[in-house]
Design an enzyme around this catalytic site. Structure first.
Site, PDB file in Angstrom:
ATOM      1  N   LYS A 144       0.835  -1.206   0.000  1.00 30.22           N
ATOM      2  CA  LYS A 144       0.000   0.000   0.000  1.00 30.22           C
ATOM      3  C   LYS A 144       0.870   1.257   0.000  1.00 30.22           C
ATOM      4  O   LYS A 144       0.636   2.181  -0.783  1.00 30.22           O
ATOM      5  CB  LYS A 144      -0.924   0.007   1.220  1.00 30.22           C
ATOM      6  CG  LYS A 144      -1.877   1.208   1.259  1.00 30.22           C
ATOM      7  CD  LYS A 144      -2.612   1.309   2.580  1.00 30.22           C
ATOM      8  CE  LYS A 144      -1.708   1.831   3.668  1.00 30.22           C
ATOM      9  NZ  LYS A 144      -2.425   2.102   4.940  1.00 30.22           N
ATOM     10  N   ASP A 176      -6.479   0.759   1.092  1.00 31.07           N
ATOM     11  CA  ASP A 176      -6.486   0.733   2.553  1.00 31.07           C
ATOM     12  C   ASP A 176      -7.849   0.248   3.022  1.00 31.07           C
ATOM     13  O   ASP A 176      -8.656  -0.246   2.236  1.00 31.07           O
ATOM     14  CB  ASP A 176      -6.158   2.119   3.118  1.00 31.07           C
ATOM     15  CG  ASP A 176      -7.261   3.141   2.843  1.00 31.07           C
ATOM     16  OD1 ASP A 176      -8.179   2.849   2.047  1.00 31.07           O
ATOM     17  OD2 ASP A 176      -7.213   4.229   3.438  1.00 31.07           O
TER      18      ASP A 176
END
Length: 212
Positions: free
Chosen positions: A120, A138
């Site tokens: 991420k 996320d």
């Protein structure tokens, strides 16, 4: 969800917020990397308060190395898990200083090899600092993608892959910012604010709540 509906969803998100970006404060790719690394299980507001103290003193890998681990911890101690984050950031700075002359690598593999940097975070850096078409999934994006049926998936990688395939290319660069902000302020985890949602009629969530 079909392609026409996805196109309309992102057209509305763009009309509502033409120039979305991260809420973390940064001016250089390294500052963004440091801020994102510090942001795990912390709010952007909390990270910004800490980096407002840190960056005027040390905002390059070499400067943070010179600050020392105790000095770094003193600047970020208001952030949760600051001991671990300080260790990871210091190790990352040492690698950047020694291997990349203080620059930030521009490949996912090199970024993910840095301590404390996962998929991420690497996607955030590639997209926000370097303008690449990536999707940093996320918890907000995972929830919004599944709830709206925009790109349902059992895990973040599955959702990321579906979004990369299905988000219209014209919207792909800014898509993860729109989805994060939508999840943070409108499509809330416990009580989504469906009554004030700009894509409510396009969303395929069956249990909409009339809350503005």
């Amino acid at each position: 969800m079909n392609a026409t509906k996805r196109e309309r969803i992102f057209a509305r998100l763009k009309a509502h917020n033409p120039n979305p970006t991260t809420e973390l404060n940064w001016t250089t790719p390294f500052e963004l990397l440091a801020a994102v690394l510090l942001s795990a299980q912390a709010t952007d507001v909390g990270v910004n308060k800490a980096t407002a103290r840190l960056f005027p003193v040390a905002n390059t890998p070499r400067a943070i190395i010179d600050l020392g681990i105790d000095g770094l911890k003193a600047h970020i101690k208001t952030i949760g898990l600051y001991n671990t984050k300080a260790e990871n950031l210091m190790k990352t700075c040492q690698i950047l200083d020694q291997r990349y002359h203080g620059d930030i690598p521009r490949t996912r593999e090199a970024l993910e090899a840095l301590p404390g940097v996962g998929r991420k975070t690497a996607n955030v850096i590639l997209n926000t600092a370097f303008g690449e078409l990536t999707m940093a999934v996320d918890t907000h994006i995972f929830r919004v993608s599944n709830r709206t049926r925009l790109a349902p998936g059992k895990n973040v990688v599955e959702v990321e892959n579906k979004l990369m395939r299905h988000v219209p290319r014209a919207y792909l660069k800014d898509a993860h910012h729109w989805l994060i902000l939508h999840g943070r302020y409108t499509c809330l985890a416990r009580k989504p604010r469906c009554g004030s949602c700009v894509i409510e009629d396009l969303c395929e969530y069956p249990d909409k709540i009339d809350i503005a």
